[in-house]
Design a protein around this motif. Structure first.
Motif, short mmCIF file in Angstrom:
data_model
loop_
_atom_site.label_atom_id
_atom_site.label_comp_id
_atom_site.label_asym_id
_atom_site.label_seq_id
_atom_site.Cartn_x
_atom_site.Cartn_y
_atom_site.Cartn_z
N ASP B 55 0.85 -1.19 0.00
CA ASP B 55 0.00 0.00 0.00
C ASP B 55 0.89 1.24 0.00
OD1 ASP B 55 -2.52 1.14 -0.05
OD2 ASP B 55 -3.21 0.01 1.68
N SER B 56 0.53 2.22 -0.83
CA SER B 56 1.24 3.50 -0.80
C SER B 56 0.32 4.53 -0.16
CB SER B 56 1.59 3.96 -2.21
OG SER B 56 2.45 3.03 -2.82
N PHE B 57 0.88 5.36 0.69
CA PHE B 57 0.08 6.35 1.43
C PHE B 57 0.47 7.74 0.98
CE2 PHE B 57 -0.09 2.41 3.57
CZ PHE B 57 -1.39 2.33 4.02
N PRO B 61 -3.64 16.34 4.89
CA PRO B 61 -2.32 16.64 5.47
C PRO B 61 -1.64 15.39 6.05
CG PRO B 61 -4.05 17.23 7.00
CD PRO B 61 -4.74 16.82 5.73
N ILE B 62 -0.32 15.48 6.23
CA ILE B 62 0.42 14.32 6.73
C ILE B 62 0.33 14.18 8.25
CG2 ILE B 62 1.98 14.14 4.75
CD1 ILE B 62 4.08 15.66 6.37
N ALA B 73 0.46 4.40 7.63
CA ALA B 73 1.09 3.46 6.70
C ALA B 73 1.32 2.10 7.36
CB ALA B 73 2.41 4.03 6.18
N VAL B 74 1.77 2.13 8.59
CA VAL B 74 2.05 0.86 9.27
C VAL B 74 0.75 0.14 9.61
CG1 VAL B 74 3.11 -0.18 11.29
CG2 VAL B 74 4.25 1.67 10.11
N ILE B 141 5.62 10.73 0.76
CA ILE B 141 4.70 9.61 0.61
C ILE B 141 5.41 8.35 1.10
CG2 ILE B 141 3.54 10.73 -1.33
CD1 ILE B 141 4.69 8.73 -3.17
N ILE B 142 4.63 7.42 1.58
CA ILE B 142 5.21 6.21 2.18
C ILE B 142 4.56 4.97 1.58
CG2 ILE B 142 5.49 4.91 4.35
CD1 ILE B 142 5.55 7.47 5.88
#
Lengths: 327, 327
Positions: B55-57, B61-62, B73-74, B141-142
């Protein structure tokens, strides 16, 4: 320079990146091993090691002589599994695309992914697609992660000793020179070296002690990394390092160090003095440029020494922004 | 609309995204199964299934009430493994960062990653860091990929029959409402629902037939997906669907369908009529909002029917750009 912010050097595969990553406190690794290597590994049942790796590709331009970002992303992750001695089982594909990106270009990229996947027999099995607003991301970036498996004794994490030889599987600098030709607008018939390495590694797997693919930071980065990790030094014979004439000329013209350039279809490996000749000749069946380029020497500096026509010089860990986004 | 280009709807988890993905010709899956599911699975030795997801996140806002992009993300990847019935073994972390990004903000994000990793005992074992020039990517991005393992009989891919019940593990819309408060500048004490689901799923794993986490496209997307895949229909009781009063109010005010909003710490699961009550009460120990929200019905439409106070309506597959980047 503002030390409180991230700069391009932090993504270049050199000293700054290592310092940044070491500042992250990832101490909890469970039963996993080789977490600082190309792929991490975990004991599972029946003497099997599960091998796992990830890479994000931000190459610019996304289409370049001999390949594109999709091709690169799949080969890169297959190779990170292969250099560990693992048999790749499956890949993931995470796309992040800019709004307004051409569907036709996307189709070309995906076809490259599928082609390599089919040729190698390594399927893409899970994926994710995100779109960001126009101007919020530069065209497309791709993450590929991969899982593989190896028997414990197959894992290429064997001990290195003084006298062992270093073999390079082909000429270096070709991917970078091909890619930079689009950026700096020069003519060249050099194309990217990007390709899956599974067959080459399979051919020498029983003979070698370890393998590394010199991507970001080139052989300068990976060889220094090995020196630090294994407390050894390397003596390289500059004349023996395969660099195509045109690559040498263009990198000199651009003022960049060819040893710091990412390759995407090459690997360096270490073999005993006795086996090195056989490794070299097996690799030459795939690429006539493959060559023994140096050896492990007794030197307390844990460093890479380059024997040149003019004497010895140290090949340092790359530092600063090496070249723009080439992988 | 230009049909030759990618638009935001292609990343929204709805109909356009499914059409795009199906246009990619990923037919070569080797021995892998469930490739269209949250995680793909592969038979390995001793009745074990290897489970793999990515998965890309790209959340914006972050940093948002109750979490940040690292946390998200985790949890997202842990949950994609958990809903398949797998025990997560390890995670990868692929960072793509904008030049000029604050090192302090990065440290906060990484600390969140490490905290969740330590709390769940699921290590981050491999990673990659890239930096793009200022203006070429929006902050950070993660990508997180994950590998897990399950015994064949543990895999949550069991058959569904008419009369089975649908249970939702908690209120929906909270992540989106928390996140959009920063974008649309309204006051709310709602925080993201983002969290790892491993304990909740473990508590009901022996009772349920399958589970899905309603991320992009919300329960509207995942329930329609199940209908299509299993050739069934769902009848949902709108009154039973847990939506906090404030969430209902804000989504009405913004004119968005709460059923289409991504949750990041909720799941829907299917259990037989006999087991559903027990599943509900076990889940209520974690979240008092957990509830049976409907059942599998005999209807040839393979669709989601919503029983409202005013009669029945169809809950369609989301389409178009639902909300800005919320995951």
């Amino acid at each position: 320079m503002n030390t409180g912010i991230i700069n391009l050097a932090h993504g270049s595969g050199g000293r700054e990146m290592l310092e940044l990553i070491h500042s992250f406190d990832f101490t909890h690794r469970g039963q996993w091993e080789n977490c600082d290597d190309d792929s991490a590994s975990l004991d599972i049942e029946n003497n099997n090691k599960l091998v796992f790796t990830t890479d994000s590709f931000v190459v610019d331009p996304i289409f370049f002589p001999g390949g594109n970002i999709g091709h690169l992303a799949v080969c890169g992750t297959i190779n990170d599994l292969a250099v560990m001695g693992a048999r790749p089982l499956g890949l993931s594909l995470g796309l992040v695309i800019e709004e307004g990106f051409s569907k036709q270009d996307l189709a070309v990229i995906i076809r490259s992914v599928i082609r390599i996947s089919e040729e190698t027999g390594i399927p893409v099995v899970t994926g994710d697609t995100k779109v960001m607003e126009n101007g919020k991301i530069d065209k497309i970036i791709i993450n590929t992660s991969g899982v593989g498996i190896a028997k414990s004794e197959e894992l290429l994490t064997r001990d290195i000793v003084t006298g062992d030889k270093i073999i390079l599987s082909g000429g270096i600098g070709e991917h970078a020179v091909a890619l930079l030709s689009k950026k700096f607008d020069y003519e060249t018939d050099i194309i990217t070296d990007c390709k899956p390495l599974i067959h080459e590694i399979s051919a020498v797997k029983d003979l070698i002690k370890l393998a590394k693919d010199p991507t970001r930071g080139g052989i300068a980065a990976v060889l220094n990394e090995l020196c630090e990790k294994h407390c050894i030094s390397f003596l390289l014979d500059e004349e023996a390092i395969p660099v195509k004439h045109q690559v040498r000329k263009i990198t000199r013209m651009l003022g960049i160090e060819v040893y710091e350039l990412a390759c995407e279809g090459r690997f360096v490996c270490i073999a005993s003095q006795e086996e090195a000749g056989l490794v070299e000749s097996r690799l030459q069946e795939f690429n006539t440029d493959a060559a023994i380029i140096g050896e492990v020497v007794h030197d307390e500096g844990n460093r890479v020494i380059l024997q040149t026509l003019l004497g010895k010089r140290i090949l340092p860990v790359p530092s600063g922004r090496i070249v723009p986004r080439i992988c």
